[in-house]
Scaffold this motif. Structure first.
Motif: not given
Length: 339
Positions: A275-279, A263-265, A269-273, A284-289
């Protein structure tokens, strides 16, 4: 063949002949706050002797597990009434019923033995059928609870406990649970020899691998006194039994950890995507916490489970006695007081 071998062979035959003709049954009864039960339990057990074949010898080994009421006094009064049958072991403190049972087994001298509760919830008359199976060659006979007259949370907890143990630890135990058993001297010697800590003595008997037969019965409702089998003791028994006979908790941690890694992987990949397509996308603070808190909680649970295994290993390595005998009544002093 040497004279020594011949003598040993004759001695073995004499021993088997004696067991067939005049077997001795040791009945082990752990006691904890049972002062009201003893005056009823002892006559009931003695009266049950009439159901056995003539010549069968009995001894009753009562183990006072650190009771702080008048249980010991009641036991000594019963011993005064039946001095040829009753032995009493007084432990220094409360060590739990299973360690008390091991103490009784270690001091019993019978060719076969039975463990029964002091509150008479298990029918002593069932012991006769158990004895018949023992004479047929079964080393272990189990009285398993087909049902119980108890109601409420106690019944639900017991049924859940035994269902989990059967499906997660020992799949060859009978349904319904059991703590009323009849077993051979050989089984008794193996149990005492193992010196198992934080475990379940009845499951140990099954774990040994002897072919057993089980007899279903309905467990009676307790009529005298109040059970001291608290929720805390029940939870400890479940943890001890599960960790003693199953690696399921460790394997479950591994599986959940692997799933969380996948799930983390994917999430990485989703977070990287993003960042790449929508800088300039949301932080995403809530999701991260939520992710951090979830993973942290899992890590603490995993450390707790691993800690339970480590603590049991440490406890075993100390080699402290399972129990300490304070006094023995009707038992010779040749037995040590530390086990």
């Amino acid at each position: 063949m040497s004279w020594l071998a011949i003598a040993n062979c004759l001695l073995d035959k004499v021993q088997r002949f004696r067991i067939i003709l005049m077997p001795k049954i040791s009945v082990i009864v752990p006691c904890y706050f049972n002062e009201g039960n003893i005056p009823v339990t002892v006559p009931g057990l003695v009266a049950n002797e009439a159901n056995f074949p003539a010549g069968t010898e009995f001894e009753y080994v009562f183990v006072d597990d650190g009771s702080r009421d008048l249980t010991l006094q009641a036991l000594l009064e019963a011993r005064a009434q039946y001095p040829d049958r009753i032995k009493v072991i007084e432990l220094v403190g409360n060590v739990g019923s299973y360690n008390a049972i091991v103490a009784g087994i270690a001091h019993a001298t019978g060719d076969c033995m039975s463990v029964i509760t002091a509150d008479m919830q298990d029918p002593p008359e069932l012991m006769v059928q158990m004895f018949d199976y023992w004479q047929q060659g079964f080393k272990l006979v189990i009285g398993n609870r087909q049902d119980r007259e108890e109601t409420g949370l106690a019944k639900i907890f017991a049924e859940t406990f035994h269902w989990l143990m059967k499906h997660l630890a020992l799949n060859n135990i009978p349904d319904g649970g059991f703590d009323f058993v009849f077993f051979d001297r050989q089984v008794a010697d193996e149990v005492v020899k193992m010196h198992e800590r934080n475990s379940n003595v009845f499951y140990l008997m099954v774990w040994l691998g002897y072919t057993y037969i089980n007899i279903p019965y309905v467990r009676r409702k307790r009529e005298i006194g109040k059970s001291r089998w608290t929720l805390q003791k029940k939870i400890k028994l479940f943890i001890d039994s599960l960790l003693s006979f199953s690696y399921f908790p460790i394997r479950a941690i591994s599986v959940v950890g692997l799933l969380l890694g996948v799930v983390a992987l994917v999430y990485g990949l989703y977070i990287i995507g993003l960042k790449v397509f929508d800088p300039h996308g949301p932080a995403g603070w809530t999701t991260l916490m939520v992710v951090v808190l979830f993973v942290s909680a899992f890590q603490m649970i995993a450390l707790g489970v691993i800690g339970e295994y480590v603590w049991r290993g440490l406890d075993a390595s100390r080699s402290r006695p399972l129990y300490v005998v304070k006094n023995k009544y009707g038992i010779g002093s040749e037995n040590n007081k530390l086990y």
